[in-house]
Design a protein around this motif. Structure first.
Motif, short mmCIF file in Angstrom:
data_model
loop_
_atom_site.label_atom_id
_atom_site.label_comp_id
_atom_site.label_asym_id
_atom_site.label_seq_id
_atom_site.Cartn_x
_atom_site.Cartn_y
_atom_site.Cartn_z
N LEU A 19 8.05 -6.48 6.26
CA LEU A 19 6.55 -6.92 6.58
C LEU A 19 5.69 -5.89 6.47
CD1 LEU A 19 6.81 -9.86 8.82
CD2 LEU A 19 6.36 -10.03 6.42
N TRP A 20 6.11 -4.48 6.99
CA TRP A 20 5.17 -3.50 7.22
C TRP A 20 4.82 -2.94 5.83
CZ3 TRP A 20 2.93 -0.36 10.70
CH2 TRP A 20 2.52 0.88 10.41
N GLY A 21 5.99 -2.98 4.71
CA GLY A 21 5.80 -2.57 3.31
C GLY A 21 4.77 -3.58 2.82
N SER A 22 5.10 -4.94 2.86
CA SER A 22 4.09 -5.82 2.11
C SER A 22 2.91 -6.08 2.87
CB SER A 22 4.83 -7.38 1.95
OG SER A 22 5.26 -7.71 3.43
N VAL A 23 2.52 -6.20 4.26
CA VAL A 23 1.44 -6.34 5.16
C VAL A 23 0.54 -5.14 5.03
CG1 VAL A 23 0.43 -7.17 7.03
CG2 VAL A 23 2.41 -8.52 6.07
N VAL A 24 0.90 -4.19 5.69
CA VAL A 24 0.15 -3.02 5.90
C VAL A 24 -0.14 -2.17 4.69
CG1 VAL A 24 0.14 -0.71 7.38
CG2 VAL A 24 1.33 -2.76 8.20
N VAL A 25 0.91 -2.00 3.85
CA VAL A 25 0.36 -1.36 2.65
C VAL A 25 -0.31 -2.08 1.64
CG1 VAL A 25 1.64 -0.28 0.53
CG2 VAL A 25 2.54 0.03 2.74
#
Length: 612
Positions: free
Chosen positions: A240-246
């Motif tokens: 989720l860090w890759g899809s949400v934060v990025v």
């Protein structure tokens, strides 16, 4: 076409008596329009005055009453149309610049670049660590990944997006940013210092063992989700860090504070900076993973390495928040138009119908789905061999650090070469490079797995085992495939939308986002789940996975070839339309002294441009 005042508020037109490419309105028109003296009538040996009536009907040169009764001829010149009035003597101060770039722009771009570096630095550490946790954990293996992606990751991603939509309606943009990113930072810090040290107490290992005895070894993957639930939660949060934060937080903020011109100039640099972050974070993972070598016996080296890496993730997270606060506090935001662009909200069935109705969009969808399935089929099988070669978490993590560094260097190089590939060979070749690379490396990888024993004596002469050779070839396959995707596949996919009409472009992108992206991501996982449950393990299903990969990549190449023909045809049609539009422009040409009455227009009654 507008006239520019030169003398006493009169209109003036640029004229060249020796050129036939400009129209110099004869003084005769002024005499008839404003009762000027006959002495101003131009000589017209070729009968130009015979066209005067038609000329008068279409001309209005000025409404200035001071022209009536003018005794002296005034020159009128045809000038190029312009959209702005030249300002008076007021000097507009030049914006302050540093190295050719406005300081206001640098105040936005430099913090954004640092934010992007920190976000991707964290993402590389998290991505490498999540695989180490779920693959090397006792009672687990790479077979857990397909089940984890389908039954845990996908539902949590959907749930998060629903929650994010609700929060975006009640919170300001600043509050929404902090509300989303701070739980990520808190979780990763808590995992390194609380959850992992207590994993033996919080994991239901005994219950998972009893269920495995009852259901059999083919259910090892699904039951491992229950056995190591905190590691699986870390896996999902890292994804989720890759899809949400990025994608959501960073790019949403970047698009909010930058102009289109700034984006065109600096966004490509963010892509290069992302690979620099990949290189540095890979070295960081390698360094902390090798700490076990300097620790005494009986010490859990992986727990210590994990604390250091999660500590860095937390520090980088707070740095991201600090940069976000600084930009919002000290940088003026650009004015935006309040007009919203309409975007079709297509249901799944509407998307499927639209995909079926357009061969062009259908081929483009095939590319997206084929990449998602292909990379998944090889990656999970490779990670199972990686665990067999490096069973220790520290060894596995150290190798993944080298892998991330190599991926960053290769992608950086490919991005520099991609422009040359597009210019030299065109869209079609660029679109076929990614499936070709994946096919060749995939054949080598599966061949080493299936026929490694006969090749063993030959490989031993080079000092490597068939298993290690399969690990290296699989790593090369992942490195080159991902590099080709970032530098060639993604640009090709976005370019393919350009020549489409606006309706097809918007609906096609919406349909691919609704259907093809999820299908590509989960399709490979579903195939692997079926194979594991049917044949008992990932190793037993390897020959069939290799055959499926071959079929999918060949279909991918066929779709790329078909799309290339359609793309080229649309581009030619677009160029032809532009040529026809340019040829349709009629430019009347009359000499300055009226000795020639020639025109590029096909009819003598063609209207001249009018000034008022």
């Amino acid at each position: 076409m507008e006239a520019v005042l030169k003398t006493k508020g009169l209109l003036s037109f640029p004229s060249n008596p020796n050129s036939k490419s400009f129209f110099n309105p004869p003084k005769l028109a002024l005499r008839n329009r404003f009762n000027l003296p006959n002495s101003l009538k131009p000589k017209s040996p070729n009968g130009f005055s015979s066209n005067l009536d038609g000329f008068k009907k279409n001309r209005i040169f000025t409404t200035n009453p001071s022209l009536i009764g003018v005794k002296k001829a005034t020159k009128f010149h045809l000038c190029k149309a312009s959209a702005a009035v030249v300002p008076g003597g007021d000097d507009v101060p030049e914006p302050e610049k540093f190295m050719g770039v406005e300081v206001v722009t640098l105040k936005k771009i430099v913090p954004l670049g640092l934010m992007f570096f920190c976000i991707l630095f964290n993402y590389t550490i998290l991505r490498d660590t999540k695989d180490v946790l779920v693959v090397t954990a006792p009672g687990s293996s790479a077979e857990i990944i397909p089940f984890l992606k389908t039954w845990v990751n996908l539902p949590m991603a959907i749930g998060f997006m629903l929650l994010y939509t609700k929060l975006s309606n009640v919170l300001s943009k600043k509050a929404l940013f902090y509300t989303v990113i701070l739980p990520f930072i808190g979780f990763f810090g808590a995992f390194g210092f609380v959850f992992y040290p207590l994993n033996n107490l919080i994991h239901p290992i005994a219950l998972a063992d009893r269920l495995l005895e009852f259901l059999g070894p083919r259910f090892l993957g699904p039951l491992a989700i229950l056995r190591i639930w905190s590691f699986c939660l870390f896996y999902v949060m890292a994804e989720l860090w890759g899809s949400v934060v990025v994608s959501v937080l960073f790019w949403g903020f970047a698009n909010q504070i930058t102009t289109v011109d700034e984006a065109k100039k600096f966004y490509p640099l963010f892509g290069l900076g992302a690979n620099v972050a990949l290189i540095f974070s890979g070295r960081t993972v390698k360094y902390f993973s090798n700490m076990r070598k300097h620790l005494g016996p009986g010490v859990d080296g992986w727990a210590i390495s994990l604390k250091y890496m999660m500590g860095i993730v937390v520090l980088m997270g707070f740095a991201i928040c600090g940069l976000y606060w600084w930009v919002n506090t000290y940088v003026p935001l650009p004015a935006r138009s309040k007009k919203k662009k309409e975007k079709p909200n297509m249901t799944t069935m509407e998307s499927l119908k639209f995909l079926a109705s357009s061969p062009y969009i259908r081929d483009l969808a095939t590319l997206v789905v084929a990449y998602g399935i292909s990379i998944n089929l090889v990656e999970v099988t490779w990670k199972s061999k990686l665990k067999a070669q490096f069973p220790s978490p520290n060894e596995y993590s150290s190798f993944m650090g080298d892998f991330s560094t190599a991926t960053g260097i290769t992608t950086f190089t490919m991005m520099l070469l991609s422009q040359w590939i597009f210019n030299k060979y065109g869209w079609g070749v660029a679109a076929k490079i990614t499936p070709t690379v994946l096919l060749l490396t995939g054949i080598g990888f599966f061949s080493l797995i299936l026929f490694g024993d006969p090749l063993g004596p030959g490989l031993m002469t080079f000092g490597i085992t068939p298993l290690l050779a399969a690990v290296y070839v699989g790593a090369m396959q992942n490195i080159f495939s991902k590099s080709a995707k970032y530098s060639l596949f993604d640009p090709c996919k976005e370019m393919a939308y350009i020549p489409l009409d606006e309706d097809t472009k918007v609906k096609g992108k919406a349909a691919i986002d609704v259907v093809c992206n999820p299908l590509g991501k989960s399709g490979g996982a579903l195939i692997q789940q079926f194979m594991i449950l049917t044949f008992g393990s990932l190793a037993n299903s390897t020959p069939y996975l290799g055959g499926i990969l071959l079929v999918i990549v060949l279909a991918w190449l066929g779709a790329a070839r078909s799309l290339d023909k359609q793309f080229t045809a649309l581009r030619r049609e677009e160029e032809l339309e532009k040529e026809m539009e340019r040829a349709a422009v009629k430019i009347p040409v009359v000499s300055a002294d009226g000795d020639d009455n020639q025109s590029l227009g096909s009819s003598p009654e063609t209207s001249f441009p009018r000034n008022s």
